[in-house]
Design a protein around this motif. Structure first.
Motif, short mmCIF file in Angstrom:
data_model
loop_
_atom_site.label_atom_id
_atom_site.label_comp_id
_atom_site.label_asym_id
_atom_site.label_seq_id
_atom_site.Cartn_x
_atom_site.Cartn_y
_atom_site.Cartn_z
N UNK A 171 0.86 -1.18 0.00
CA UNK A 171 0.00 0.00 0.00
C UNK A 171 0.89 1.23 0.00
N UNK B 120 0.79 4.10 1.27
CA UNK B 120 1.10 4.81 2.53
C UNK B 120 2.08 4.06 3.41
N UNK B 121 2.27 2.75 3.15
CA UNK B 121 3.25 2.00 3.95
C UNK B 121 4.65 2.54 3.66
N UNK C 149 5.25 5.57 2.33
CA UNK C 149 5.32 7.04 2.40
C UNK C 149 6.12 7.48 3.63
N UNK D 184 -1.22 1.55 -4.69
CA UNK D 184 -0.07 0.71 -4.34
C UNK D 184 1.21 1.21 -4.98
N UNK E 226 1.71 13.18 4.28
CA UNK E 226 1.35 11.80 3.92
C UNK E 226 -0.16 11.57 4.02
N UNK F 233 2.23 9.10 10.59
CA UNK F 233 1.24 8.77 9.59
C UNK F 233 0.28 7.81 10.24
N UNK G 151 -2.40 4.47 9.08
CA UNK G 151 -2.96 3.61 8.05
C UNK G 151 -3.20 2.25 8.66
N UNK H 241 -1.76 -3.76 6.36
CA UNK H 241 -2.24 -4.90 5.59
C UNK H 241 -1.45 -4.98 4.29
N UNK I 100 -1.70 -5.39 0.07
CA UNK I 100 -2.73 -4.99 -0.89
C UNK I 100 -3.72 -6.11 -1.17
#
Lengths: 557, 557
Positions: free
Chosen positions: A107, A109-110, A112, A133, B4, B60, B62, B65, B67
């Motif tokens: 993903x 944001x992982x 970022x 992604x 972010x 950040x 989120x 997980x 994708x």
């Protein structure tokens, strides 16, 4: 068939290049992009028609290439890489490691906010609906995500996989957009320096097993470095930026680094000089450690003392592990990444150690301690003969890593989980660099590389029928022998010999009518392929014994 | 760093507008709605976390997980896959194959127009300037691109790698967006059926070596099928679409297939019935071949005769290779992909053969020939116990492939090169499916899986110091033994025993002060781990002999 639409793809390619130019020169390309999209729709429609009207695969036209910054690993290269990987895997599992296999994209944001300025190099998947992604940029962040996501408190894992960076590729220098990384990390609570020492032992086992020649491991500790900055009077908010300036000491002389600190980063000149007194120091662990521990000012800084205590413990363990002599305690090593919290290290290969490692005249170093690294790093070789861009993993480094105790906790926290800290220490082996060093050494030895491991070629003479060659090949396959033969019903003898030679197949089994009638075949070792070259005429062997005979010969070779 | 998350509200607003538009134009907006929900959740989490995080790496928020449609392969799964891959690789290299490693993404136009309707499932990289790229959809098209690009006329290669499909994932059924494929292909001119037979021999070697139980290989020939269509009077432009209808005979009864041919695809009912007379035929090669060769009408169609001649040759070679009894000549096998030009095949596993394989009552089959496939495929098992969605590689098939003689030439032609035809025949082993079958069988045997291969745990009693345990571990590592120990300076005995048990480590080396003083250690086989369970109290061994002692024991185990 292709003529029907061939002009559209050409127009598209032209537009793509035009758009590339415009974007590189930061001009507006929106109208060109619209044109291109329109053409692409036309092309799709044309292909759909072609498909509907019975065409198997539709009609297109394009240049056959891999994307910019990527290459196909051809058989010889793929096989050598496979061997490097299995050597490394063998060592990792010896050290209690498992492996995990995470998706090639995460993903968005992982990733970022993990890579600072380099975040612009991240590959995004296009938004086709659903989650946003990106292709993984390294293997460390996915590992930290995995540990946090599964609420693990300890794990030793290795991971070999491709990572992706939208960098300006320099193919000739080996800087690619797709390349392999090989990481080994130990996560979880341990008493001070226990895992740290084992990771360094693993690095030494790997670099020794790969047989790439001499190497040295530069070693430092973030707490000592930060202690020095504190002692010198660096403002807290400048610590990281000054640290990254120090890290450049292996690429540029002290004078330039000082200039960056003072002019660019506004550090007081006197403060810079105090830093300079320390960061020039390097040498075998014990000696430099003694010198620093006798420095009352430095020992008065709690962080520095902690770091020095760590180093004392580490050196004791490294001695037990028999790798202390590979270490060079080097105060100029700072490492770019922000997330390191303890020891940091870089393995330097003899073929590419920079001159700064041997001597850095412009650094004011009251008592330079001679260093193993120096001995194994002739300044002349700083030219990096094998032409690999060392910026990929630091100047000349073939492995690098350190301790990062907060990354996993940050993930857990960001995910709103109870922020469990899972301290980690790990290393990334620069496999692409190792590959090019091994390739260079192989060329030096003028070895012929093979792309496959076939051991026996089944060759038919005098019109021996195809089924007979199939039968013998089956006999060999059933005995685990790697065998090949001509796919022609009646191949000419020279063509068969050529095939065996072209593939450098060590043994040829010759089937001839007369011998077959007597239940025998002739086994010939290809010239120069067999250890004992005495049997160039070949040896007559019972067909029923040939598999056992070859297995024995192959085992010996 | 807060950047972010700052854009999420904007993204949500944009999505809301897009959804409104889609709804107004009565288009499907479900994926946009999913995306918006996901973003809203993120926003909530972000607000909850706001300010709470002062991490060095920035704040950040989120959900942790992978994708959609992707998973992490955990240690146990990764290790089992590693073993499957090395088993298959061992067989491929035995058959003279090299491996190549192509980029995970290709230029978009390389993939365009290769997958018919499924092209919509291709993952595109976002246009960040430069070339437009897509993640590979399979390993066959990159292989054909490689062969054409390098102007190769012959190559035998295998390739194991991940491929990507933006399909609606059904995790419970194992349909993923990222999954492994394992391909073996033989490219180049050979006399008829030589490579075709070897590929089938390779498939049998693989499925036998993997020890997954009974399997049958359904076999057919495109030329025979097309000959039947010609004989039945199918219009040329309807051939492929009628062919894909036939391919559904393993999923639905003849009545429904006929309906699809006549009602949906406008085929004359009488023509459909003539097809039906043939496509119900299946059975061991020899018998069915004889029956078809005695069919004058069919033999009068040149294409059909060619195909039948091929099959006769093929069966002769398969007999030499000792795999003929695994084959079921099945006229209902058509295979979806357009690019096949010769023989086609699918390996069916006993656990998931559909009832249609045993008997398909509604197919008019004048003289049904009993089939091995039938025997090994109880209708009851068509439910597919292990819950894998078989649509991923065809109903119940664990391997599939065929001959495709035009794909490489098509690439050469499209690239404007002299269109060199490089005939190919290959197979794709359904490794994900093989994995789940092996996993299911393992569970059946109630075996404990291990995620790592550690062989020895070095355990200290009575305050034996850490360095001593390190020293013994080093001794073992130096002898290639996989060893581990507690990272604590003074670990409690129970904690150490628990660690050894949790990791199912077969041997424990116990260090105790008194024995160490006498230069010995105690080696204990973990209960149930050692073949000979007689030594539960352990055995006292000279420290200097312990490595040799363990190597011998481990070799025996």
């Amino acid at each position: 068939m292709s003529t029907a639409t061939s002009s559209i793809p050409e127009q598209i390619t032209a537009l793509q290049n035009r758009i590339k130019e415009l974007k590189m020169t930061k001009q507006d390309a929106s109208s060109e992009i619209d044109q291109m999209k329109a053409l692409k729709d036309q092309l799709k429609a044309a292909q759909k028609e072609a498909g509907a009207s019975g065409s198997a695969l539709g009609a297109q036209s394009f240049t056959l290439k891999t994307p910019k910054g990527t290459i196909d690993h051809k058989p010889e290269a793929a096989l050598l890489r496979k061997r490097i990987f299995s050597t490394l895997e063998g060592i990792f599992v010896k050290h209690d490691a498992c492996t995990i296999d995470t998706p090639v994209f995460e993903l968005k944001e992982i990733l970022a906010g993990k890579y600072g300025e380099d975040s612009k190099l991240i590959y995004d998947l296009s938004d086709q609906g659903g989650e946003l992604c990106s292709l993984r940029y390294d293997l460390t962040v996915p590992f930290a995500r995995y540990v946090a996501m599964n609420g693990l408190t300890s794990i030793k894992r290795y991971h070999i996989g491709k990572v992706y960076r939208r960098d300006q590729p320099v193919m000739t220098k080996g800087r690619m957009r797709e390349f392999y990384q090989c990481d080994f990390d130990m996560a979880g609570n341990c008493d001070p320096m226990v895992y740290d020492a084992e990771v360094l032992r693993v690095v030494c086992e790997c670099l020794t097993a790969l047989d790439i020649g001499e190497y040295t491991i530069k070693l430092n500790h973030r707490k000592i470095l930060d202690g020095i900055f504190e002692l010198a009077g660096v403002p807290a908010d400048k610590t990281r930026t000054i640290s990254s300036a120090v890290d450049k000491l292996d690429k540029m002389p002290w004078a330039d680094v000082k200039k960056e600190m003072t002019v660019e980063k506004g550090l007081d000149g006197a403060i810079a000089d105090r830093i300079g007194q320390y960061v020039g120091l390097k040498g075998p662990g014990g000696e430099l450690l003694e010198k620093l521990r006798s420095d009352k000012d430095l020992m008065a800084v709690p962080r520095a003392k902690e770091g020095l205590d760590d180093m004392e413990t580490l050196f004791r363990y490294l001695k037990v592990y028999g790798v202390l002599d590979k270490m060079s305690f080097d105060m100029s090593l700072a490492r770019g990444l922000d997330y390191y919290t303890g020891i940091i290290y870089e393995a330097i290969h003899e073929s590419s150690a920079p001159p700064s490692l041997t001597t850095n005249p412009s650094v004011p170093a009251p008592s330079k301690i001679s260093s193993k690294a120096g001995k194994s790093a002739p300044a002349s070789s700083s030219k990096n003969e094998d032409g690999i861009d060392e910026s990929t993993i630091g100047v000349g480094s073939i492995a690098a890593g350190g301790r990062y105790d907060n990354l996993v906790g940050m993930f857990a926290e960001a995910a709103g989980k109870k922020a469990e800290q899972v301290p980690c220490v790990g290393v990334s082996i620069g496999v692409e660099r190792v590959y090019s060093i091994m390739e260079m050494r192989r060329r030096g030895r003028e070895e012929k590389t093979r792309g496959k491991e076939t051991e026996v070629y089944v060759l038919g003479l005098g019109g021996v029928e195809l089924e007979k060659r199939m039968e013998v090949a089956t006999l060999l396959w059933d005995n685990g022998i790697k065998a090949s033969f001509s796919p022609k019903a009646n191949p000419k003898a020279p063509a068969q010999w050529k095939q065996a030679d072209d593939d450098s197949i060590p043994y040829v089994v010759i089937l001839a009518p007369k011998e077959l009638a007597a239940g025998t075949v002739r086994v010939k070792a290809q010239v120069g392929k067999d250890a004992s070259g005495e049997d160039n005429k070949g040896e007559e062997v019972k067909l029923s014994d040939v598999a056992a005979y070859l297995k024995e010969r192959l085992a010996k070779a």
